[in-house]
Scaffold this motif. Structure first.
Motif, short mmCIF file in Angstrom:
data_model
loop_
_atom_site.label_atom_id
_atom_site.label_comp_id
_atom_site.label_asym_id
_atom_site.label_seq_id
_atom_site.Cartn_x
_atom_site.Cartn_y
_atom_site.Cartn_z
N ILE A 154 0.84 -1.20 0.00
CA ILE A 154 0.00 0.00 0.00
C ILE A 154 0.87 1.25 0.00
CG2 ILE A 154 -1.62 1.33 1.41
CD1 ILE A 154 -2.89 -1.37 2.22
N GLU A 155 1.94 1.23 0.80
CA GLU A 155 2.84 2.39 0.83
C GLU A 155 3.50 2.62 -0.53
OE1 GLU A 155 5.55 1.61 4.03
OE2 GLU A 155 4.10 2.18 5.57
N VAL A 156 3.90 1.55 -1.18
CA VAL A 156 4.51 1.66 -2.51
C VAL A 156 3.49 2.23 -3.50
CG1 VAL A 156 5.41 0.32 -4.46
CG2 VAL A 156 6.25 -0.11 -2.15
N SER A 157 2.25 1.77 -3.42
CA SER A 157 1.21 2.28 -4.32
C SER A 157 0.97 3.76 -4.10
CB SER A 157 -0.10 1.51 -4.11
OG SER A 157 0.07 0.17 -4.42
N GLU A 158 0.95 4.18 -2.83
CA GLU A 158 0.77 5.59 -2.53
C GLU A 158 1.90 6.43 -3.12
OE1 GLU A 158 0.47 5.84 1.71
OE2 GLU A 158 -1.66 5.32 1.72
N CYS A 159 3.11 5.95 -2.98
CA CYS A 159 4.27 6.67 -3.54
C CYS A 159 4.17 6.77 -5.06
CB CYS A 159 5.57 5.98 -3.14
SG CYS A 159 5.92 6.14 -1.38
N MET A 160 3.74 5.68 -5.68
CA MET A 160 3.60 5.68 -7.14
C MET A 160 2.54 6.69 -7.58
SD MET A 160 5.75 3.47 -8.34
CE MET A 160 5.22 2.74 -9.85
N LEU A 161 1.46 6.78 -6.84
CA LEU A 161 0.41 7.73 -7.18
C LEU A 161 0.90 9.16 -7.02
CD1 LEU A 161 -2.74 6.01 -5.61
CD2 LEU A 161 -2.27 6.38 -8.03
#
Length: 184
Positions: A154-161
């Protein structure tokens, strides 16, 4: 499978004999009670189990029916005195009959409540077992690792967004929009 017709003969095995007696006794007492209520008769049943224990059922009571039976052939003056007292007060028999019926109704209600309590105890034990399983799962290292992996994802997805919304260093928004316009 249904019911089978059985041969009426003495049961040889003492254990089977006791079980058969117990099952048949309750059925016999139930039928006797129904007969007494439906036909308004007074009756008494006295029997001894294979284990030599006495069992009795009477409506309105075994003593009243026995006294009336013995009145035809009295063996003592005590029996006669009891019977005379009962005939002098016929309301006692009516009261005893009504109380006996009430007692039977209460016994049925008690049995129903006992069955409900047994069912509730069973459900409570199942719920406790389920809660114990849930506690085991929460303390499981495998589950904890899976949760940590999901949190990382989830943290990686947030960073990507966030990166997708903000331009990368060194590239301006204008050049990206110009190129897109030329392709159209």
């Amino acid at each position: 499978m249904g019911r089978r017709k059985i041969e009426i003969a003495e049961v040889k095995d003492p254990n089977n004999k006791q079980v058969t007696f117990s099952k048949r006794r309750s059925g016999l007492f139930k039928k006797a009670f129904e007969l007494s209520v439906l036909c308004g008769v007074e009756l008494a049943i006295v029997m001894f189990s294979p284990g030599k224990r006495p069992h009795s059922f009477g409506h309105p009571s075994v003593n009243i029916v026995a006294d009336k039976f013995l009145w035809k052939k009295p063996t003592s003056n005590v029996v006669r005195a009891n019977y005379v007292r009962e005939n002098d007060a016929p309301n006692e028999v009516d009261v005893m009959d009504r109380l006996s019926q009430q007692l039977s109704g209460v016994e049925v209600h008690i049995n129903e409540e006992h069955e409900k309590a047994t069912e509730l105890d069973k459900r409570e034990k199942e719920q406790e077992a389920s809660q114990a399983q849930n506690k085991e799962l929460l303390n499981s290292p495998v589950l904890q690792r899976m949760v940590e992996d999901y949190v990382d994802a989830i943290e990686v997805s947030e960073c990507m967004l966030l990166l997708a919304k903000e331009p990368v260093v060194g590239i301006s928004n204008r050049t990206i929009t110009k190129r897109r316009r030329r392709r159209n």
